[in-house]
Scaffold this motif. Sequence first.
Motif, mmCIF file in Angstrom:
data_model
loop_
_atom_site.group_PDB
_atom_site.id
_atom_site.type_symbol
_atom_site.label_atom_id
_atom_site.label_comp_id
_atom_site.label_asym_id
_atom_site.label_seq_id
_atom_site.Cartn_x
_atom_site.Cartn_y
_atom_site.Cartn_z
ATOM 1 N N GLN A 59 -22.467 -21.005 -21.917
ATOM 2 C CA GLN A 59 -22.392 -19.553 -21.766
ATOM 3 C C GLN A 59 -20.994 -19.036 -22.134
ATOM 4 N N LEU A 60 -19.954 -19.765 -21.739
ATOM 5 C CA LEU A 60 -18.586 -19.357 -22.068
ATOM 6 C C LEU A 60 -18.282 -19.574 -23.547
ATOM 7 N N GLY A 61 -18.880 -20.620 -24.120
ATOM 8 C CA GLY A 61 -18.713 -20.894 -25.545
ATOM 9 C C GLY A 61 -17.348 -21.463 -25.888
ATOM 10 N N GLY A 62 -17.124 -21.641 -27.158
ATOM 11 C CA GLY A 62 -15.848 -22.175 -27.642
ATOM 12 C C GLY A 62 -15.555 -23.548 -27.072
ATOM 13 N N ARG A 63 -14.286 -23.766 -26.763
ATOM 14 C CA ARG A 63 -13.860 -25.069 -26.229
ATOM 15 C C ARG A 63 -14.443 -25.353 -24.851
ATOM 16 N N ALA A 64 -14.763 -24.311 -24.100
ATOM 17 C CA ALA A 64 -15.305 -24.499 -22.750
ATOM 18 C C ALA A 64 -16.595 -25.306 -22.778
ATOM 19 N N ARG A 65 -17.332 -25.210 -23.866
ATOM 20 C CA ARG A 65 -18.611 -25.929 -23.999
ATOM 21 C C ARG A 65 -18.425 -27.429 -23.789
ATOM 22 N N TRP A 66 -17.291 -27.975 -24.216
ATOM 23 C CA TRP A 66 -17.055 -29.419 -24.099
ATOM 24 C C TRP A 66 -15.980 -29.757 -23.071
ATOM 25 N N VAL A 67 -15.032 -28.864 -22.888
ATOM 26 C CA VAL A 67 -13.943 -29.146 -21.955
ATOM 27 C C VAL A 67 -14.447 -29.187 -20.514
ATOM 28 N N LEU A 68 -15.229 -28.201 -20.107
ATOM 29 C CA LEU A 68 -15.686 -28.162 -18.713
ATOM 30 C C LEU A 68 -16.514 -29.393 -18.343
#
Length: 190
Positions: A59-68
């Motif tokens: 939902q947040l997209g970008g790097r958050a997709r893999w970092v979180l």
Amino acid sequence: MTSTLMRSAVLAVLFGAPAVAYAHPGHGDIGGLFSGLIHPLAGLDHLLAMLAVGLWGAQLGGRARWVLPSLFVVFMLAGAGAGVAGIAVPGVEEVIVASVLALGLLLLWARRVALAPGAVIVSAFALMHGVAHGAEMPVDAGMAYYMLGFALSTALLHLAGIGVGSWRASGIARLAGAGIALAGLGLALS
């Protein structure tokens, strides 16, 4: 890779991983690996929180997709080490239930946060989930195999959340957030 193919692959891996792990001989303590693979799937609180992390990252997209999701796995393993070592952490179960409710609400309200605060939220929840995983390790399970098992299972749940969360047009992440938040509320009241 098309989105339909990606979703199908995520679901196939998610549902097939425990059977594949159980079928391969020569892993030494397969009980530890299998117990670890099953543990996050056996508790509604763990299952929903881990799906929610993948959904929120998508939902947040970008790097958050893999970092979180990556941070969740790393901090969960650190917490598991504390749990295995017998380090008592007060309020573990309460924070785990709160994580389900909070992540569900973040999804429902489509809360967009910067990566750093999101990482702190996910990492703190992951530590507590890890403490519970470590403390609940079966006596006969080999620690390394058990931790590998629940790390893999957690990563697959995150991938499933990312895959489902990629269906942005349908609002599935917000709908899932409502269900997860309601489940979290139910867990808090039980």
